[in-house]
Design an enzyme around this catalytic site. Structure first.
Site, PDB file in Angstrom:
ATOM      1  N   VAL A  32       0.724  -1.370   0.280  1.00 29.50           N
ATOM      2  CA  VAL A  32      -0.080   0.361   0.100  1.00 29.50           C
ATOM      3  C   VAL A  32       0.637   1.066   0.066  1.00 29.50           C
ATOM      4  CG1 VAL A  32      -0.128   0.204   2.587  1.00 29.50           C
ATOM      5  CG2 VAL A  32      -2.036   1.010   0.702  1.00 29.50           C
ATOM      6  N   ASP A  33       1.980   1.046   1.072  1.00 35.63           N
ATOM      7  CA  ASP A  33       3.153   2.656   0.924  1.00 35.63           C
ATOM      8  C   ASP A  33       3.659   2.618  -1.011  1.00 35.63           C
ATOM      9  OD1 ASP A  33       4.683   4.023   2.423  1.00 35.63           O
ATOM     10  OD2 ASP A  33       5.604   2.741   0.926  1.00 35.63           O
ATOM     11  N   GLY A 123      -0.273  -7.380   5.723  1.00 38.32           N
ATOM     12  CA  GLY A 123       0.439  -7.715   4.245  1.00 38.32           C
ATOM     13  C   GLY A 123       1.804  -8.362   4.814  1.00 38.32           C
ATOM     14  N   VAL A 124       2.847  -7.311   4.032  1.00 42.47           N
ATOM     15  CA  VAL A 124       4.300  -7.878   4.223  1.00 42.47           C
ATOM     16  C   VAL A 124       4.863  -8.024   5.987  1.00 42.47           C
ATOM     17  CG1 VAL A 124       6.726  -7.760   3.981  1.00 42.47           C
ATOM     18  CG2 VAL A 124       5.316  -6.811   2.492  1.00 42.47           C
TER      19      VAL A 124
HETATM   20  P1  ADP Z   1       2.496  -3.537   5.783  1.00 46.23           P
HETATM   21  O1  ADP Z   1       3.790  -4.432   5.277  1.00 46.23           O
HETATM   22  O2  ADP Z   1       1.915  -2.841   7.218  1.00 46.23           O
HETATM   23  O3  ADP Z   1       2.022  -5.649   6.000  1.00 46.23           O
HETATM   24  P2  ADP Z   1       1.129  -3.788   2.654  1.00 46.23           P
HETATM   25  O4  ADP Z   1       0.882  -3.198   2.168  1.00 46.23           O
HETATM   26  O5  ADP Z   1       2.511  -5.121   2.643  1.00 46.23           O
HETATM   27  O6  ADP Z   1       1.430  -3.033   4.300  1.00 46.23           O
HETATM   28  O7  ADP Z   1      -0.367  -4.591   3.473  1.00 46.23           O
HETATM   29  C1  ADP Z   1      -1.477  -3.744   4.381  1.00 46.23           C
HETATM   30  C2  ADP Z   1      -2.655  -4.490   3.404  1.00 46.23           C
HETATM   31  O8  ADP Z   1      -2.796  -3.548   2.355  1.00 46.23           O
HETATM   32  C3  ADP Z   1      -2.785  -5.568   3.059  1.00 46.23           C
HETATM   33  O9  ADP Z   1      -3.801  -6.191   3.080  1.00 46.23           O
HETATM   34  C4  ADP Z   1      -2.557  -5.620   0.991  1.00 46.23           C
HETATM   35  O10 ADP Z   1      -3.235  -6.544   0.497  1.00 46.23           O
HETATM   36  C5  ADP Z   1      -3.417  -4.161   1.547  1.00 46.23           C
HETATM   37  N1  ADP Z   1      -2.815  -2.594   0.127  1.00 46.23           N
HETATM   38  C6  ADP Z   1      -2.597  -3.099  -0.903  1.00 46.23           C
HETATM   39  N2  ADP Z   1      -2.112  -2.518  -1.799  1.00 46.23           N
HETATM   40  C7  ADP Z   1      -3.216  -1.155  -1.087  1.00 46.23           C
HETATM   41  C8  ADP Z   1      -4.405  -0.714  -2.059  1.00 46.23           C
HETATM   42  N3  ADP Z   1      -4.134   0.493  -2.547  1.00 46.23           N
HETATM   43  N4  ADP Z   1      -5.474  -0.338  -1.367  1.00 46.23           N
HETATM   44  C9  ADP Z   1      -5.385  -0.565  -0.068  1.00 46.23           C
HETATM   45  N5  ADP Z   1      -5.041  -1.565   0.843  1.00 46.23           N
HETATM   46  C10 ADP Z   1      -3.928  -2.496  -0.183  1.00 46.23           C
END
Ligand code: ADP
Length: 179
Positions: A32-33, A123-124
């Site tokens: 998401v970042d 997520g990650v």
């Molecule tokens: P973290 O490192 O905190 O786990 P991630 O980005 O890997 O963060 O994942 C957090 C959540 O955001 C996951 O469920 C992922 O599927 C979701 N995600 C990824 N891209 C988007 C987006 N564009 N909008 C909303 N959620 C998203």
């Protein structure tokens, strides 16, 4: 404070602030970042670099939150928070609850009325989406019932924006179960 579950991409939400599941460096990541940085444009990374050079030389702590403008996003602000990373042994639920509470505190300070959260740490960073849903919803409800410095919170709408149907279903169920 209303809580809504939305399936979709957080970068297109028409809310005052979206929350970014960032990492401590604030200098970019995947998930998401990465999506938020792509949609907001390069000025977002510049703003994060500025924060690192000034207020946050050691980065943003796990469970803390900080705001930048939203630049090209529909949202006026991005609130960056760092979720605990299970793969690094960060299993304390209070740290994850803190991401939600601290983000709301920052949103209130900005005068934001609507805030969208992703599934921070699901997520990650390896947390079970059910746990994130329960903790996130509980933290938002607890915050809503605890006025900020004696005042009513400014935030009226909290959205949880989930990228997959499966995760959205998990959050919908958690919201129902939370009463
Ligand atoms: P973290 O490192 O905190 O786990 P991630 O980005 O890997 O963060 O994942 C957090 C959540 O955001 C996951 O469920 C992922 O599927 C979701 N995600 C990824 N891209 C988007 C987006 N564009 N909008 C909303 N959620 C998203």
């Amino acid at each position: 404070m209303r809580i809504e579950i939305v399936e979709g991409d957080i970068t297109v939400r028409p809310v005052d602030a979206i929350v970014n599941a960032a990492n401590s460096s604030l200098l970019g990541g995947g998930g998401v970042d990465g999506a938020i940085h792509r949609a907001a444009g390069p000025e977002l990374l510049e703003a994060c670099r500025e924060l690192r050079a000034t207020k946050l030389p050691d980065g943003l702590a796990v469970g803390a939150a900080v705001a930048t403008p939203g630049f090209l996003l529909p949202a006026k602000w991005v609130i960056h928070t760092v979720g605990p990373n299970r793969h690094a042994g960060q299993t304390n639920p209070a740290l994850l609850a803190s991401c939600f509470t601290e983000s709301l505190r920052i949103a209130d300070g900005l005068g934001a009325r609507s805030v969208a959260f992703p599934a921070v740490s699901a997520g990650v960073y390896g947390w079970d989406a059910r746990k994130v849903a329960q903790l996130g919803i509980e933290a938002v409800r607890a915050y809503a019932g605890r006025p900020l410095e004696g005042e009513k919170p400014m935030v009226e709408l909290v959205e949880f924006v989930l990228f997959s149907e499966e995760t959205a279903g998990i959050f919908r169920q958690a919201l129902e179960e939370s009463g």
